[in-house]
Design a protein around this motif. Structure first.
Motif, mmCIF file in Angstrom:
data_model
loop_
_atom_site.group_PDB
_atom_site.id
_atom_site.type_symbol
_atom_site.label_atom_id
_atom_site.label_comp_id
_atom_site.label_asym_id
_atom_site.label_seq_id
_atom_site.Cartn_x
_atom_site.Cartn_y
_atom_site.Cartn_z
ATOM 1 N N GLY A 134 -57.625 21.500 -49.319
ATOM 2 C CA GLY A 134 -57.766 22.727 -50.096
ATOM 3 C C GLY A 134 -58.670 22.593 -51.308
ATOM 4 N N SER A 135 -59.351 21.484 -51.456
ATOM 5 C CA SER A 135 -60.213 21.263 -52.622
ATOM 6 C C SER A 135 -61.292 22.323 -52.704
ATOM 7 C CB SER A 135 -60.852 19.877 -52.558
ATOM 8 O OG SER A 135 -59.868 18.868 -52.630
ATOM 9 N N GLN A 136 -61.588 22.728 -53.943
ATOM 10 C CA GLN A 136 -62.462 23.879 -54.163
ATOM 11 C C GLN A 136 -63.812 23.533 -54.762
ATOM 12 O OE1 GLN A 136 -61.471 27.097 -53.429
ATOM 13 N NE2 GLN A 136 -59.665 26.159 -52.508
ATOM 14 N N SER A 137 -63.874 22.429 -55.488
ATOM 15 C CA SER A 137 -65.100 22.139 -56.240
ATOM 16 C C SER A 137 -65.392 20.656 -56.181
ATOM 17 C CB SER A 137 -64.944 22.609 -57.695
ATOM 18 O OG SER A 137 -63.752 22.111 -58.259
ATOM 19 N N PHE A 138 -66.694 20.355 -56.221
ATOM 20 C CA PHE A 138 -67.138 18.985 -55.970
ATOM 21 C C PHE A 138 -68.291 18.660 -56.915
ATOM 22 C CE2 PHE A 138 -64.587 18.890 -52.193
ATOM 23 C CZ PHE A 138 -64.503 20.229 -51.860
ATOM 24 N N PHE A 139 -68.244 17.457 -57.467
ATOM 25 C CA PHE A 139 -69.214 17.110 -58.504
ATOM 26 C C PHE A 139 -69.689 15.690 -58.302
ATOM 27 C CE2 PHE A 139 -68.115 20.815 -60.990
ATOM 28 C CZ PHE A 139 -66.805 21.051 -60.622
ATOM 29 N N TRP A 140 -70.918 15.468 -58.724
ATOM 30 C CA TRP A 140 -71.438 14.123 -58.850
ATOM 31 C C TRP A 140 -71.782 13.874 -60.317
ATOM 32 C CZ3 TRP A 140 -71.249 10.350 -55.367
ATOM 33 C CH2 TRP A 140 -71.058 10.688 -54.016
ATOM 34 N N TYR A 141 -71.231 12.775 -60.835
ATOM 35 C CA TYR A 141 -71.521 12.344 -62.188
ATOM 36 C C TYR A 141 -72.236 11.007 -62.114
ATOM 37 C CZ TYR A 141 -68.432 15.802 -64.445
ATOM 38 O OH TYR A 141 -67.856 16.957 -64.905
ATOM 39 N N ARG A 142 -73.127 10.791 -63.043
ATOM 40 C CA ARG A 142 -73.821 9.509 -63.172
ATOM 41 C C ARG A 142 -73.296 8.841 -64.441
ATOM 42 N NH1 ARG A 142 -79.938 10.409 -63.586
ATOM 43 N NH2 ARG A 142 -79.355 11.192 -65.631
ATOM 44 N N GLN A 143 -73.004 7.556 -64.349
ATOM 45 C CA GLN A 143 -72.517 6.820 -65.516
ATOM 46 C C GLN A 143 -73.312 5.525 -65.654
ATOM 47 O OE1 GLN A 143 -68.330 5.628 -65.554
ATOM 48 N NE2 GLN A 143 -68.298 5.726 -67.804
ATOM 49 N N TYR A 144 -74.082 5.444 -66.733
ATOM 50 C CA TYR A 144 -74.747 4.191 -67.053
ATOM 51 C C TYR A 144 -73.733 3.269 -67.715
ATOM 52 C CZ TYR A 144 -79.197 6.594 -66.219
ATOM 53 O OH TYR A 144 -80.252 7.278 -65.646
ATOM 54 N N SER A 145 -73.980 1.981 -67.609
ATOM 55 C CA SER A 145 -73.061 0.981 -68.139
ATOM 56 C C SER A 145 -72.819 1.207 -69.627
ATOM 57 C CB SER A 145 -73.635 -0.418 -67.902
ATOM 58 O OG SER A 145 -72.758 -1.403 -68.399
ATOM 59 N N GLY A 146 -71.566 1.314 -70.003
ATOM 60 C CA GLY A 146 -71.212 1.497 -71.406
ATOM 61 C C GLY A 146 -71.369 2.912 -71.920
ATOM 62 N N LYS A 147 -71.709 3.842 -71.030
ATOM 63 C CA LYS A 147 -71.925 5.230 -71.445
ATOM 64 C C LYS A 147 -70.894 6.143 -70.790
ATOM 65 C CE LYS A 147 -75.651 4.231 -73.785
ATOM 66 N NZ LYS A 147 -75.651 4.307 -75.275
ATOM 67 N N SER A 148 -70.960 7.419 -71.152
ATOM 68 C CA SER A 148 -70.014 8.379 -70.603
ATOM 69 C C SER A 148 -70.568 9.008 -69.316
ATOM 70 C CB SER A 148 -69.729 9.471 -71.630
ATOM 71 O OG SER A 148 -70.913 10.139 -71.992
ATOM 72 N N PRO A 149 -69.694 9.547 -68.472
ATOM 73 C CA PRO A 149 -70.167 10.242 -67.269
ATOM 74 C C PRO A 149 -70.993 11.470 -67.636
ATOM 75 C CG PRO A 149 -67.829 9.717 -67.118
ATOM 76 C CD PRO A 149 -68.232 9.465 -68.529
ATOM 77 N N GLU A 150 -72.054 11.671 -66.865
ATOM 78 C CA GLU A 150 -72.982 12.772 -67.108
ATOM 79 C C GLU A 150 -73.097 13.560 -65.806
ATOM 80 O OE1 GLU A 150 -77.808 13.139 -67.952
ATOM 81 O OE2 GLU A 150 -76.875 11.229 -67.461
ATOM 82 N N LEU A 151 -72.845 14.850 -65.860
ATOM 83 C CA LEU A 151 -72.905 15.675 -64.649
ATOM 84 C C LEU A 151 -74.334 15.783 -64.135
ATOM 85 C CD1 LEU A 151 -71.330 17.670 -62.747
ATOM 86 C CD2 LEU A 151 -72.257 19.475 -64.215
ATOM 87 N N ILE A 152 -74.524 15.524 -62.841
ATOM 88 C CA ILE A 152 -75.842 15.737 -62.261
ATOM 89 C C ILE A 152 -75.842 16.819 -61.189
ATOM 90 C CG2 ILE A 152 -76.845 13.506 -62.851
ATOM 91 C CD1 ILE A 152 -76.187 12.499 -60.115
ATOM 92 N N MET A 153 -74.730 17.027 -60.498
ATOM 93 C CA MET A 153 -74.705 18.055 -59.465
ATOM 94 C C MET A 153 -73.300 18.613 -59.325
ATOM 95 S SD MET A 153 -77.635 18.635 -57.895
ATOM 96 C CE MET A 153 -77.336 19.173 -56.221
ATOM 97 N N SER A 154 -73.219 19.912 -59.041
ATOM 98 C CA SER A 154 -71.960 20.525 -58.652
ATOM 99 C C SER A 154 -72.208 21.311 -57.361
ATOM 100 C CB SER A 154 -71.452 21.474 -59.732
ATOM 101 O OG SER A 154 -72.382 22.515 -59.980
ATOM 102 N N ILE A 155 -71.195 21.377 -56.497
ATOM 103 C CA ILE A 155 -71.327 22.135 -55.250
ATOM 104 C C ILE A 155 -69.981 22.704 -54.889
ATOM 105 C CG2 ILE A 155 -71.071 20.050 -53.825
ATOM 106 C CD1 ILE A 155 -73.153 21.365 -51.882
#
Lengths: 112, 113
Positions: A29-50
């Motif tokens: 039943g999942s509704q939303s899907f995301f890809w985050y990029r995380q560089y070492s020592g940094k926070s997750p950064e959104l790159i794509m949503s679908i």
């Protein structure tokens, strides 16, 4: 079974190649899907949503969603060394809680 | 201006101590979250608040207590710190509940000695 599964890698591709990152999820039943990029020592950064089946393109990135197979992928075309990072798949399950369930991430290495 | 800001960035403390991490967002978002990322980089939600109301409490020990004085702030207080609490704690926010694009702060690296 983990709720969101990714191959931890590392996935190594040469510069200029296509990197393909995959993710499966258990909640049908999942509704939303995301890809985050995380560089070492940094926070997750959104790159794509679908949110719906099919492909969604944004620059060099394409997200693909197949809800019947409970599968979401990210393609990175013309990979660059600066794309080397951990890519986190995140899934918004059924219900309206705003909760995101993350996979363990895939480490991508792009070699010059 | 940083959209989601956390303080402190690093926190080193002894077992048994009590500590707090603060989070503020200037995006005008209604919903805020706390996540924990362990040494294996696995990112797991702990709490979410929507307009100062607790929405998610994910089987977190009650030594962890979130507090939201207003919708722009969500602080995390941890009592009686344990070695296993060592991790990176991320604050995040989203426009509203169900609009799940979440924006993350820079993280707070907590080390319990």
């Amino acid at each position: 079974q983990k709720e969101v599964e990714q191959n931890s890698g590392p996935l190594s591709v040469p510069e200029g190649a296509i990197a393909s990152l995959n993710c499966t999820y258990s909640d049908r039943g999942s509704q939303s899907f995301f890809w985050y990029r995380q560089y070492s020592g940094k926070s997750p950064e959104l790159i794509m949503s679908i949110y719906s089946n099919g492909d969604k393109e944004d620059g060099r990135f394409t997200a693909q969603l197949n809800k019947a197979s409970q599968y979401v992928s990210l393609l990175i075309r013309d990979s660059q060394p600066s794309d080397s990072a951990t890519y986190l798949c995140a899934v918004g399950p059924s219900g309206n809680t705003g909760k995101l369930i993350f996979g363990q991430g895939t480490t991508l290495q792009v070699k010059p | 201006d940083t959209a989601v800001s956390q303080t402190p960035k690093y926190l080193v403390t002894q077992m048994g101590n009590d500590k707090s991490i603060k989070c503020e967002q200037n995006l005008g978002h209604d919903t805020m979250y706390w996540y924990k990322q362990d040494s294996k980089k696995f990112l797991k939600i702990m709490f979410s608040y929507n307009n100062k109301e607790l929405i998610i409490n994910e089987t977190v020990p009650n030594r962890f207590s979130p507090k939201s004085p207003d919708k722009a702030h969500l602080n995390l207080h941890i009592n009686s710190l344990e070695l296993g609490d060592s991790a990176v704690y991320f604050c995040a926010s989203s426009q509203e509940l169900g609009k799940n694009i979440q924006y993350f702060g820079a993280g707070t690296r907590l080390s319990v000695l």
